[in-house]
Design an enzyme around this catalytic site. Structure first.
Site, PDB file in Angstrom:
ATOM      1  CG  ASP A  12      -1.427   1.321   1.476  1.00  0.00           C
ATOM      2  OD1 ASP A  12      -2.088   1.497   0.571  1.00  0.00           O
ATOM      3  OD2 ASP A  12      -1.400   1.816   2.369  1.00  0.00           O
ATOM      4  CG  ASP A  55      -1.727   7.592   0.536  1.00  0.00           C
ATOM      5  OD1 ASP A  55      -1.023   8.463   0.508  1.00  0.00           O
ATOM      6  OD2 ASP A  55      -2.564   7.309  -0.303  1.00  0.00           O
ATOM      7  CD  GLU A  93      -9.480   4.556   5.606  1.00  0.00           C
ATOM      8  OE1 GLU A  93      -9.546   5.918   5.332  1.00  0.00           O
ATOM      9  OE2 GLU A  93      -8.104   3.852   5.712  1.00  0.00           O
ATOM     10  CB  SER A 117      -1.920   3.746  -3.762  1.00  0.00           C
ATOM     11  OG  SER A 117      -2.417   4.923  -3.167  1.00  0.00           O
ATOM     12  CB  ALA A 118      -7.401   3.854  -2.059  1.00  0.00           C
ATOM     13  CE  LYS A 149      -5.670  -0.213  -1.199  1.00  0.00           C
ATOM     14  NZ  LYS A 149      -4.386   0.207  -0.741  1.00  0.00           N
ATOM     15  CG  ASP A 203      -2.559   2.178   6.323  1.00  0.00           C
ATOM     16  OD1 ASP A 203      -2.561   2.112   5.226  1.00  0.00           O
ATOM     17  OD2 ASP A 203      -2.972   3.128   7.151  1.00  0.00           O
TER      18      ASP A 203
HETATM   19  P1  TMP Z   1      -3.733   3.942   0.417  1.00  0.00           P
HETATM   20  O1  TMP Z   1      -4.525   2.970  -0.501  1.00  0.00           O
HETATM   21  O2  TMP Z   1      -2.447   4.217  -0.501  1.00  0.00           O
HETATM   22  O3  TMP Z   1      -3.481   3.932   1.736  1.00  0.00           O
HETATM   23  O4  TMP Z   1      -4.608   5.384  -0.038  1.00  0.00           O
HETATM   24  C1  TMP Z   1      -5.994   5.336   0.966  1.00  0.00           C
HETATM   25  C2  TMP Z   1      -5.925   6.628   2.096  1.00  0.00           C
HETATM   26  O5  TMP Z   1      -6.163   7.690   1.534  1.00  0.00           O
HETATM   27  C3  TMP Z   1      -6.875   6.254   2.938  1.00  0.00           C
HETATM   28  O6  TMP Z   1      -6.518   5.674   4.147  1.00  0.00           O
HETATM   29  C4  TMP Z   1      -7.800   7.551   3.206  1.00  0.00           C
HETATM   30  C5  TMP Z   1      -6.899   8.557   2.397  1.00  0.00           C
HETATM   31  N1  TMP Z   1      -7.710   9.674   1.836  1.00  0.00           N
HETATM   32  C6  TMP Z   1      -7.348  10.872   2.217  1.00  0.00           C
HETATM   33  O7  TMP Z   1      -6.387  11.065   2.871  1.00  0.00           O
HETATM   34  N2  TMP Z   1      -8.174  12.209   1.624  1.00  0.00           N
HETATM   35  C7  TMP Z   1      -9.250  11.678   0.865  1.00  0.00           C
HETATM   36  O8  TMP Z   1      -9.839  12.618   0.428  1.00  0.00           O
HETATM   37  C8  TMP Z   1      -9.508  10.404   0.503  1.00  0.00           C
HETATM   38  C9  TMP Z   1     -10.636  10.093  -0.592  1.00  0.00           C
HETATM   39  C10 TMP Z   1      -8.796   9.353   1.090  1.00  0.00           C
HETATM   40 MG    MG Z   2      -2.906   3.237   3.484  1.00  0.00          MG
END
Ligand code: TMP
Ligand code: MG
Length: 295
Positions: free
Chosen positions: A41, A43, A88, A156-157, A205, A230
């Protein structure tokens, strides 16, 4: 052998079943680096959750906090974050219950970003000016994988264009790195008009992995996976891997630690509690040393 790895005996490292973990690690070591792939992942897994007591930005936050976004839009994004982020990470709600709410959050944020007419050529500066920080030891992590020719999938989301720029500026966007994420779609004059492909949010995912079978086919001889995440949603990132033999799951528990510890211990083989470093390097070092001794 786990006991001999200093990084694994730190107070922040937890394992529910060290014997089982040891077996997986031994099996991965025996099979060698050319049977391994890493899926991570981005973030709050490859990037730091906090630094000097202050929260660090996600790839979305890099945009939210930037000069590209109007003050009104910034306030709206902050409101959305304050509404949906607690959902979340809420351990009292099921993933099924969270699913539509996550789609709602991501859709609202992406629509707001599209309204802001962000230009592609502004992203480099925005990332440079941001406070996003990769975890301590990231250079070694990317270096090990590059040297050993181990594919690294960053799943990554977040926002693909932003995260790619982060790792490019850090000098670690090596050829073995592939990214699945939400990529921006720019019009012919370079202005954001949409996001490409199917939306990836924190709890779909698995669907994202199954849509990208081609990638997993290309590396189908790699039956062993090291997964880093995470969120409990990150556990499905390897669902597209064909003929999976061993999976070693490493989870960063950054927030709501006491409430979520048991569920993380039940799902991840190694849980790193409020730890801002890439201790997974010690495992890669083990795999590498073992391989170097043999060959
Ligand atoms: P990741 O899959 O790389 O961890 O990314 C997802 C993370 O992004 C998730 O923990 C929530 C965060 N997020 C924000 O910080 N701001 C936003 O506007 C959105 C939609 C998600
Ligand atoms: Mg993350």
């Amino acid at each position: 052998c786990l006991q001999q790895i200093a990084e694994m005996s730190k107070a922040t490292v937890h394992m529910k079943d060290p014997e089982h973990l040891e077996q997986i690690l031994e099996s991965i070591k025996d099979s060698g680096p050319n049977t391994l792939q890493v899926i991570s992942d981005f973030d709050m897994t490859l990037t730091r959750f906090a630094y000097n007591g202050k929260r660090c930005p996600t790839s979305h936050n890099v945009l939210d906090n930037s000069k590209l976004i109007s003050k009104t839009c910034q306030a709206e994004m902050k409101n959305l974050l304050n509404t949906y982020y607690p959902i979340e990470i809420d351990s009292t709600r099921s993933i099924e219950e969270k699913l539509p709410l996550m789609v709602e959050w991501w859709t609202k944020v992406h629509n707001l970003l599209i309204e802001q007419k962000i230009r592609k050529d502004q992203l480099t500066a925005v990332v440079k000016e941001s406070n996003v920080i990769l975890r301590e030891g990231y250079q070694l992590f990317f270096h090990h994988l590059h040297e050993l020719d181990i594919p690294l999938l960053i799943f990554s989301a977040g926002v693909g264009d932003v995260l790619e720029e982060v790792i490019r500026q850090a000098g670690v966007l090596h050829p073995n790195v592939k990214v699945f994420s939400n990529y921006m779609d720019f019009d012919e004059s370079g202005v954001l008009q949409d996001f490409k492909g199917e939306l990836i949010h924190v709890y779909n995912k698995r669907e994202g992995a199954l849509l990208n079978t081609q990638h997993f086919q290309e590396i189908q001889s790699r039956h062993n996976v090291m997964l880093l995440g995470d969120s409990l949603g990150d556990l499905t990132m390897a669902d597209g891997v064909q003929d999976l033999q061993n999976i070693l799951k490493i989870g960063y528990l950054n927030d709501k630690v006491e409430e979520r510890k048991q569920s993380y211990l039940d799902s991840y083989d190694i849980v790193l509690e409020r730890d801002e470093s890439m201790d997974v390097n010690s495992l890669l070092r083990e795999i590498r040393n073992y391989h170097d001794c043999l060959y």
